[in-house]
Design an enzyme around this catalytic site. Sequence first.
Site, short mmCIF file in Angstrom:
data_model
loop_
_atom_site.label_atom_id
_atom_site.label_comp_id
_atom_site.label_asym_id
_atom_site.label_seq_id
_atom_site.Cartn_x
_atom_site.Cartn_y
_atom_site.Cartn_z
CB SER A 108 -23.24 -17.48 12.26
OG SER A 108 -24.56 -17.95 12.22
CG HIS A 130 -25.32 -17.25 7.38
ND1 HIS A 130 -25.50 -16.05 8.05
CD2 HIS A 130 -24.94 -18.15 8.33
CE1 HIS A 130 -25.27 -16.21 9.33
NE2 HIS A 130 -24.92 -17.48 9.53
#
Length: 192
Positions: free
Chosen positions: A54, A166
């Site tokens: 991320s 994600h």
Amino acid sequence: RANVRGSSGYGRKFRYANYGDWGGGDFQDLMSGVDHVIGLGIVDSERMGVMGWSYGGFMTAWTITQTDRFRAASVGAGVTNLVSFTGTADIPGFLPDYFGGEFWGHLETYINHSPIAHVTGVKTPTLIQHGERDERVPLSQGLELYNALKRQKCPTQMVIYPRMPHSIDEPRLLLDCMRGNVEWFEKHVRRN
């Protein structure tokens, strides 16, 4: 695992210290941390790897475009192009909040802080891992970096995890992701 400016736990001022400056002071913090552990004698400066997921993936992508100190990298679901990220992510207002406005009004800033804009000449072997259904940092972010590295003949590999958002949350796929990282660093850092 330096706690760079912009992270939480050290108060509001520290939390907002990377506004408008992704890849600036936070990168300096990381490199200071690296230099510190090298100075302690617990890291071989000739055999280092860098990885993150991320924002950590952004920082990893940024790092390989700024230095060749690392023998290998692993970019997990990382933002690589701030302009295209803003137009495709499920949080389109996220970067305008960080960079003081929309990209069309601050194009130079968005480009200057995008790893993809600095990718020329990267030679660090890079593993890219991304969830197929990532709406937070869309798969296209990883593909942009992968294709740029591949076209420059930089050793690179991309693994796209089916069904994954994600984060990798299926145990079998998470195990594959972790094993992939171990194998990548074993090949490019430990064996060379």
